[in-house]
Design a protein around this motif. Structure first.
Motif, PDB file in Angstrom:
ATOM      1  N   TYR A  17      41.276  48.129  44.078  1.00  0.00           N
ATOM      2  CA  TYR A  17      40.782  48.483  42.748  1.00  0.00           C
ATOM      3  C   TYR A  17      41.983  48.840  41.877  1.00  0.00           C
ATOM      4  CZ  TYR A  17      37.986  50.723  39.140  1.00  0.00           C
ATOM      5  OH  TYR A  17      37.409  51.061  37.937  1.00  0.00           O
ATOM      6  N   PRO A  18      42.055  48.306  40.659  1.00  0.00           N
ATOM      7  CA  PRO A  18      43.235  48.546  39.806  1.00  0.00           C
ATOM      8  C   PRO A  18      43.574  50.025  39.660  1.00  0.00           C
ATOM      9  CG  PRO A  18      41.804  46.929  38.818  1.00  0.00           C
ATOM     10  CD  PRO A  18      41.061  47.477  40.005  1.00  0.00           C
ATOM     11  N   ASP A  19      44.854  50.304  39.773  1.00  0.00           N
ATOM     12  CA  ASP A  19      45.358  51.666  39.774  1.00  0.00           C
ATOM     13  C   ASP A  19      46.303  51.868  38.596  1.00  0.00           C
ATOM     14  OD1 ASP A  19      46.948  53.988  40.370  1.00  0.00           O
ATOM     15  OD2 ASP A  19      46.383  53.772  42.461  1.00  0.00           O
ATOM     16  N   ASP A  20      46.203  53.022  37.967  1.00  0.00           N
ATOM     17  CA  ASP A  20      47.093  53.344  36.844  1.00  0.00           C
ATOM     18  C   ASP A  20      48.569  53.287  37.225  1.00  0.00           C
ATOM     19  OD1 ASP A  20      44.882  53.761  35.317  1.00  0.00           O
ATOM     20  OD2 ASP A  20      45.114  55.923  35.149  1.00  0.00           O
ATOM     21  N   GLU A  21      48.866  53.550  38.508  1.00  0.00           N
ATOM     22  CA  GLU A  21      50.263  53.610  38.939  1.00  0.00           C
ATOM     23  C   GLU A  21      50.976  52.271  38.822  1.00  0.00           C
ATOM     24  OE1 GLU A  21      51.235  55.684  42.542  1.00  0.00           O
ATOM     25  OE2 GLU A  21      49.501  56.991  42.280  1.00  0.00           O
ATOM     26  N   TRP A  22      50.276  51.178  39.034  1.00  0.00           N
ATOM     27  CA  TRP A  22      50.950  49.890  38.917  1.00  0.00           C
ATOM     28  C   TRP A  22      50.633  49.167  37.619  1.00  0.00           C
ATOM     29  CZ3 TRP A  22      48.194  45.465  38.207  1.00  0.00           C
ATOM     30  CH2 TRP A  22      46.894  45.377  38.717  1.00  0.00           C
ATOM     31  N   VAL A  52      48.135  42.394  32.892  1.00  0.00           N
ATOM     32  CA  VAL A  52      48.639  43.172  31.755  1.00  0.00           C
ATOM     33  C   VAL A  52      48.151  42.629  30.420  1.00  0.00           C
ATOM     34  CG1 VAL A  52      50.661  44.013  33.009  1.00  0.00           C
ATOM     35  CG2 VAL A  52      50.852  41.929  31.603  1.00  0.00           C
ATOM     36  N   SER A  53      47.476  41.474  30.438  1.00  0.00           N
ATOM     37  CA  SER A  53      46.928  40.938  29.185  1.00  0.00           C
ATOM     38  C   SER A  53      45.598  41.600  28.816  1.00  0.00           C
ATOM     39  CB  SER A  53      46.722  39.429  29.293  1.00  0.00           C
ATOM     40  OG  SER A  53      45.630  39.122  30.154  1.00  0.00           O
ATOM     41  N   LEU A  54      45.057  42.387  29.733  1.00  0.00           N
ATOM     42  CA  LEU A  54      43.755  43.018  29.522  1.00  0.00           C
ATOM     43  C   LEU A  54      43.888  44.520  29.384  1.00  0.00           C
ATOM     44  CD1 LEU A  54      41.755  41.255  32.382  1.00  0.00           C
ATOM     45  CD2 LEU A  54      41.767  40.640  29.967  1.00  0.00           C
ATOM     46  N   PRO A  55      42.987  45.147  28.646  1.00  0.00           N
ATOM     47  CA  PRO A  55      42.920  46.608  28.706  1.00  0.00           C
ATOM     48  C   PRO A  55      42.545  47.007  30.138  1.00  0.00           C
ATOM     49  CG  PRO A  55      41.566  45.743  26.904  1.00  0.00           C
ATOM     50  CD  PRO A  55      42.010  44.574  27.718  1.00  0.00           C
ATOM     51  N   TRP A  56      43.016  48.167  30.574  1.00  0.00           N
ATOM     52  CA  TRP A  56      42.801  48.593  31.953  1.00  0.00           C
ATOM     53  C   TRP A  56      41.321  48.597  32.320  1.00  0.00           C
ATOM     54  CZ3 TRP A  56      40.235  52.471  34.517  1.00  0.00           C
ATOM     55  CH2 TRP A  56      40.510  52.576  35.881  1.00  0.00           C
ATOM     56  N   LEU A  57      40.460  49.076  31.435  1.00  0.00           N
ATOM     57  CA  LEU A  57      39.034  49.146  31.742  1.00  0.00           C
ATOM     58  C   LEU A  57      38.459  47.755  31.996  1.00  0.00           C
ATOM     59  CD1 LEU A  57      36.524  50.844  32.115  1.00  0.00           C
ATOM     60  CD2 LEU A  57      36.144  50.736  29.648  1.00  0.00           C
ATOM     61  N   GLU A  58      38.866  46.777  31.210  1.00  0.00           N
ATOM     62  CA  GLU A  58      38.381  45.410  31.413  1.00  0.00           C
ATOM     63  C   GLU A  58      38.895  44.840  32.742  1.00  0.00           C
ATOM     64  OE1 GLU A  58      38.396  41.060  29.181  1.00  0.00           O
ATOM     65  OE2 GLU A  58      38.997  42.843  28.045  1.00  0.00           O
ATOM     66  N   LEU A  59      40.144  45.126  33.072  1.00  0.00           N
ATOM     67  CA  LEU A  59      40.696  44.690  34.352  1.00  0.00           C
ATOM     68  C   LEU A  59      39.872  45.281  35.504  1.00  0.00           C
ATOM     69  CD1 LEU A  59      42.985  43.272  35.965  1.00  0.00           C
ATOM     70  CD2 LEU A  59      44.241  45.440  35.831  1.00  0.00           C
ATOM     71  N   ALA A  60      39.557  46.558  35.406  1.00  0.00           N
ATOM     72  CA  ALA A  60      38.769  47.225  36.445  1.00  0.00           C
ATOM     73  C   ALA A  60      37.355  46.628  36.527  1.00  0.00           C
ATOM     74  CB  ALA A  60      38.706  48.722  36.175  1.00  0.00           C
ATOM     75  N   GLN A  61      36.741  46.363  35.390  1.00  0.00           N
ATOM     76  CA  GLN A  61      35.402  45.764  35.387  1.00  0.00           C
ATOM     77  C   GLN A  61      35.427  44.367  35.998  1.00  0.00           C
ATOM     78  OE1 GLN A  61      34.588  46.101  31.182  1.00  0.00           O
ATOM     79  NE2 GLN A  61      33.417  48.005  31.451  1.00  0.00           N
ATOM     80  N   ASN A  62      36.448  43.595  35.680  1.00  0.00           N
ATOM     81  CA  ASN A  62      36.568  42.248  36.250  1.00  0.00           C
ATOM     82  C   ASN A  62      36.738  42.303  37.762  1.00  0.00           C
ATOM     83  OD1 ASN A  62      36.353  41.210  33.693  1.00  0.00           O
ATOM     84  ND2 ASN A  62      38.492  40.633  33.507  1.00  0.00           N
TER      85      ASN A  62
END
Length: 181
Positions: A17-22, A52-62
């Motif tokens: 799951y996408p992490d703020d750290e990376w 990095v082309s997406l906002p973090w929330l959208e990356l997480a939703q995807n």
């Protein structure tokens, strides 16, 4: 850390799951740019550019749509073979024993067939164990890659990098074993 192990470790991180750290960590981008293997570098850069082309929330939703709501794209590699059958639990016990023999200790609550965990273990153990784990899970990894590619998922880039890296690692290991015979 050897390059093939770094690729496996980085892929392990990206497949969780996408992490703020990376997310948007320029050091990771710079690290990818320095990889010697052009093919794997390109695959990881393609995934990086997507993320990095997406906002973090959208990356997480995807991520959730791709892996949590799709039986075809499960990161739990034995699920496609056994589902929730009893044999899967027996496979977990055998897999945990293999981890222990290789000196890798599972921390946390992830099941032993979780692809990011498998890749992390591969990044921290010897090539003989990588070889063994790869052949245990190769069919499931190939199927996951085919599904991701068919869906035009950016996560297919990660699986492509992983599979190329593992194929090269296994070939080196087999060559080494033949020389010792």
């Amino acid at each position: 850390m050897e390059e093939h192990k770094s690729i496996l470790k980085l892929s392990s991180i990206f497949l969780q799951y996408p992490d703020d750290e990376w997310y948007r960590n320029g050091d990771i981008h710079d690290f990818i740019l320095q990889l010697g293997s052009a093919s794997e570098r390109e695959q990881l850069l393609n995934f990086w550019d997507y993320s990095v082309s997406l906002p973090w929330l959208e990356l997480a939703q995807n991520y959730v749509k791709q892996f949590d709501f799709s039986k075809d794209c499960s990161l739990y590699l034995t699920y496609g073979i056994f589902g929730d059958k009893r044999e899967r639990g027996q496979g977990f016990i055998k897999l945990k024993m293999e981890y222990a023999k290789a000196g890798y200790r599972i921390t946390g609550d992830e099941l032993p067939d979780y692809l990011p965990l498998i890749l992390e273990a591969m990044s921290e153990t010897d090539d003989a164990f990588i070889h063994k784990l790869y052949f245990i899970h190769k069919k499931a990894m190939d199927q996951l890659y085919d599904q991701l590619r068919e869906q035009n998922s950016p996560y297919a880039y990660l699986l492509a990098a992983v599979l190329e890296t593992l194929d090269k690692t296994v070939a080196r290991q087999q060559e080494k074993e033949q020389k010792t015979v």
